[in-house]
Write a protein that holds these residues in place. Structure first.
Motif, PDB file in Angstrom:
ATOM      1  N   TRP A 210      97.979  24.776  11.002  1.00 42.56           N
ATOM      2  CA  TRP A 210      98.850  23.847  10.285  1.00 42.56           C
ATOM      3  C   TRP A 210      98.310  22.437  10.471  1.00 42.56           C
ATOM      4  CZ3 TRP A 210     101.942  26.688   7.356  1.00 42.56           C
ATOM      5  CH2 TRP A 210     102.281  27.973   7.792  1.00 42.56           C
TER       6      TRP A 210
ATOM      7  N   THR B 132      95.232  21.479  14.048  1.00 42.67           N
ATOM      8  CA  THR B 132      96.473  22.190  13.769  1.00 42.67           C
ATOM      9  C   THR B 132      97.566  21.598  14.649  1.00 42.67           C
ATOM     10  OG1 THR B 132      97.628  24.320  13.678  1.00 42.67           O
ATOM     11  CG2 THR B 132      96.057  24.033  15.467  1.00 42.67           C
TER      12      THR B 132
ATOM     13  N   PRO C 118     104.604  24.784  12.007  1.00 40.90           N
ATOM     14  CA  PRO C 118     104.267  24.655  10.589  1.00 40.90           C
ATOM     15  C   PRO C 118     104.623  23.284  10.028  1.00 40.90           C
ATOM     16  CG  PRO C 118     105.340  26.752  11.003  1.00 40.90           C
ATOM     17  CD  PRO C 118     105.479  25.944  12.254  1.00 40.90           C
TER      18      PRO C 118
ATOM     19  N   GLY D  12     102.141  22.641   4.622  1.00 36.58           N
ATOM     20  CA  GLY D  12     101.727  24.034   4.728  1.00 36.58           C
ATOM     21  C   GLY D  12     102.769  24.991   4.185  1.00 36.58           C
TER      22      GLY D  12
ATOM     23  N   GLY E 219      98.788  28.343   6.369  1.00 35.59           N
ATOM     24  CA  GLY E 219      98.010  27.137   6.583  1.00 35.59           C
ATOM     25  C   GLY E 219      96.609  27.191   6.025  1.00 35.59           C
TER      26      GLY E 219
END
Length: 246
Positions: free
Chosen positions: A15, A26, A30, A34, A139
């Motif tokens: 993400w 990332t 989330p 994404g 993602g």
């Protein structure tokens, strides 16, 4: 307002929020971009098409299992305009030029997400998730979700379901109580952490990606012990929750 409940689980998720070409990050949960990308893929929204239909959605994320952050690298390129230097200080030819990119992932993470919106919009999204135009991903395209992805739709209060009804894959010790982190949009009361993320997409155009910022709050909330299950008990409880919504 009504909503749907999603379960995001997979061997790998990613993400990114401020990724650049050679270094893809990332976050540990989330992002809005994404999640909208997942829903847009299911609906068949092409890159460059307007995203206004997603503006009215509100997301709440329950971090069931944070996973383990890992970094992978990929050797890519060849034929790029800019050559890659060799150990001798020269430049490789365009035909053989390559670059190394580092990409972060969350391994074995699990999230449960409440998506709130108008009844009509939620029905559209639920139908798209059942019969996706393009395969949803977590993602990145290399991160397809485990099933079931859509747990329930047309839920009157999906956030309450995250707190009181959706089972969580965790076995508790005798006398142990569990608090689980929730990520909510906006400034929440008693938030333990508040941050701003540049993850509200205005355009997914390949050459003109644009994002706005939003405020996100993170806070731990207690979860009833009855929701914390492991092994076959968890899967039976999850199947029961899904079945009761049909």
């Amino acid at each position: 307002m009504t909503g749907l409940v999603l379960r995001l689980a997979a061997p790998l998720q990613s993400w990114g929020e401020h990724s650049v070409f050679s270094n893809r990050d990332t976050l540990r949960f989330p992002t809005r971009s994404g999640l909208i990308g997942l829903l847009a893929a299911a609906q068949g929204v092409r890159r460059g098409q307007p995203l206004h239909d997603f503006d009215g959605l509100r997301f709440t994320v329950r971090i069931d299992r944070p996973g383990v952050r890992m970094v992978d690298f990929h050797t890519i390129g060849g034929g790029r305009e800019r050559g890659v230097p060799t150990a001798e200080g020269k430049q490789r030819s365009q035909e053989t030029a390559t670059m190394v990119t580092r990409r972060q992932y969350l391994a074995d993470a699990v999230f449960t997400v409440a998506v709130e919106g108008t009844a009509h919009r939620i029905s559209e999204l639920a139908e798209a998730l059942r019969r996706p135009h393009w395969h949803p991903y977590l993602g990145r395209r290399s991160c397809p979700p485990d099933q079931p992805l859509l747990l329930r739709d047309n839920v009157d209060d999906p956030v309450a379901d995250l707190h009181q009804r959706v089972p969580l894959p965790r076995r508790l010790r005798e006398g142990e109580n569990l608090s689980v982190e929730f990520v909510t949009e906006g400034l929440a009361d008693q938030a333990e952490a508040v941050t701003e993320l540049a993850d509200v997409p205005e355009s997914f155009n390949r050459f003109d990606r644009r994002y706005r910022t939003r405020t996100v709050s993170i806070a731990a909330h207690p979860i009833p012990r009855r929701l914390c299950l492991a092994g076959s008990e968890f899967w039976e409880s999850l199947a029961k929750y899904v079945k009761e919504g049909k």
